[in-house]
Write a protein that holds these residues in place. Structure first.
Motif, PDB file in Angstrom:
ATOM      1  N   UNK A 117       0.817  -1.211   0.000  1.00 11.13           N
ATOM      2  CA  UNK A 117       0.000   0.000   0.000  1.00 11.13           C
ATOM      3  C   UNK A 117       0.850   1.262   0.000  1.00 11.13           C
ATOM      4  N   UNK A 118       0.484   2.201   0.846  1.00  9.44           N
ATOM      5  CA  UNK A 118       1.184   3.496   0.897  1.00  9.44           C
ATOM      6  C   UNK A 118       2.324   3.490   1.916  1.00  9.44           C
ATOM      7  N   UNK A 119       2.708   2.325   2.396  1.00  8.43           N
ATOM      8  CA  UNK A 119       3.729   2.258   3.443  1.00  8.43           C
ATOM      9  C   UNK A 119       5.061   2.817   2.963  1.00  8.43           C
ATOM     10  N   UNK A 120       5.408   2.598   1.690  1.00  8.45           N
ATOM     11  CA  UNK A 120       6.662   3.150   1.169  1.00  8.45           C
ATOM     12  C   UNK A 120       6.673   4.671   1.263  1.00  8.45           C
ATOM     13  N   UNK A 121       5.559   5.288   0.919  1.00  8.98           N
ATOM     14  CA  UNK A 121       5.469   6.747   0.995  1.00  8.98           C
ATOM     15  C   UNK A 121       5.551   7.236   2.439  1.00  8.98           C
ATOM     16  N   UNK A 122       4.882   6.523   3.342  1.00  8.80           N
ATOM     17  CA  UNK A 122       4.932   6.894   4.754  1.00  8.80           C
ATOM     18  C   UNK A 122       6.359   6.804   5.277  1.00  8.80           C
ATOM     19  N   UNK A 123       7.057   5.731   4.923  1.00  7.14           N
ATOM     20  CA  UNK A 123       8.434   5.554   5.384  1.00  7.14           C
ATOM     21  C   UNK A 123       9.364   6.619   4.802  1.00  7.14           C
ATOM     22  N   UNK A 124       9.145   6.969   3.540  1.00  6.54           N
ATOM     23  CA  UNK A 124       9.991   7.986   2.911  1.00  6.54           C
ATOM     24  C   UNK A 124       9.834   9.339   3.600  1.00  6.54           C
ATOM     25  N   UNK A 125       8.603   9.711   3.892  1.00  6.13           N
ATOM     26  CA  UNK A 125       8.361  11.027   4.488  1.00  6.13           C
ATOM     27  C   UNK A 125       8.695  11.075   5.977  1.00  6.13           C
ATOM     28  N   UNK A 126       8.723   9.943   6.650  1.00  5.84           N
ATOM     29  CA  UNK A 126       8.895   9.963   8.101  1.00  5.84           C
ATOM     30  C   UNK A 126      10.158   9.266   8.603  1.00  5.84           C
TER      31      UNK A 126
END
Length: 297
Positions: A61-70
């Protein structure tokens, strides 16, 4: 009757040639640009190390985006560097290129020679430009330190190396901008300037009220090209220090995650999507504003 059939046959052959000339590049463009772009968008929602088949791709899902931003400390400095790169190219090399175009449009003596010399850096690849400026910026035997009598590590100091590389990138970009604006100035109707002169406008007023509005289509092209150049910058930085120690860029992070030692296709694809979204955001916003101004006028 024979002439009509022959003309019909020629028309049919022409249609086939046109279909091939348009169809083959279109298919190549779709296959080499759009399909990989869509694949990157899909892979950005997955976890995959690039080894194995489809069964080894896991949906996250969007976990890659969450990890990148945080949880990715290199992301925000890289994004900041890309934005600084964009602002620098828009303000200095673009403005300088416009100034050079205006000067060369006045038919100076040896103008063709000046134009060729100023455009020459654009003919060189960014990798070669990076190699040239690496020789200029070397701390011990570099041209700049020897001429100025300094002992500055231009590429090793994270506080100044970004601006040193921006000078090299701007040196190349200014010639391209100059050529685009010069083409627009050569196509401009001389009667417009003559009418402004008859109305009592001086050179500065003529430039702002006549020349610059006429160059608006060229300005749009220049800004779009500048945004693309700034956000996809990679070659020159990689040649100078592989995008480390203060020269991190989004393109470097994408490469490190996709083909680096720790291959993370999902993370790299997510970074590529972020870079694409930023590019489209700048370009679409500017184009919408320009078209709205044209409709009002």
């Amino acid at each position: 009757m024979r002439n009509r059939n022959r003309a019909t046959a020629l028309a049919g052959g022409d249609r086939l040639v046109v279909a091939l000339m348009l169809g083959i590049p279109t298919l190549l463009h779709v296959a080499l640009v759009w399909l990989p772009a869509l694949a990157s968008v899909g892979l950005s929602f997955t976890e995959w190390d690039g080894i194995g088949g489809l069964a080894d791709i896991h949906w996250v899902g969007v976990q890659n985006y969450v990890d990148i931003f945080t949880h990715y400390p290199r992301f925000w400095p890289a994004l900041q560097h890309n934005l600084v790169w964009l602002l620098f190219l828009i303000v200095l090399p673009t403005g300088f290129g416009l100034l050079l175009a205006v000067l060369l449009d006045r038919r100076l003596r040896f103008g063709a020679l000046y134009q060729s010399v100023l455009y020459l850096p654009m003919v060189l690849s960014l990798a070669l430009v990076g190699f040239i400026w690496q020789l200029v910026y070397q701390p011990d035997q570099g041209l700049l330190n020897n001429l100025a009598g300094l002992h500055v590590n231009w590429l090793g100091d994270p506080d100044i190396n970004l601006y040193a590389v921006l000078v090299a990138a701007g040196w190349r970009h200014a010639g391209y901008v100059m050529l685009l604006f010069l083409a627009g100035l050569k196509a401009m109707d001389p009667a417009l300037k003559e009418a402004a002169a008859l109305d009592g406008a001086n050179s500065w007023q003529t430039f702002w009220r006549v020349t610059l509005p006429v160059l608006r289509p060229i300005t749009i092209i220049v800004l779009v090209v500048t945004v693309i150049e700034a956000l996809r910058a990679y070659d020159i930085v990689y040649i100078l220090n592989k995008g480390r120690n203060g020269l991190e860029l989004l393109s470097i992070l994408i490469t490190d995650n996709i083909i680096g030692e720790a291959s993370r296709i999902g993370w790299g694809s997510a970074l590529a999507v972020v870079l694409l979204a930023i590019s489209l955001g700048f370009i679409i916003t500017y184009l919408v504003q320009v078209f709205r101004r044209e409709e009002r006028s």
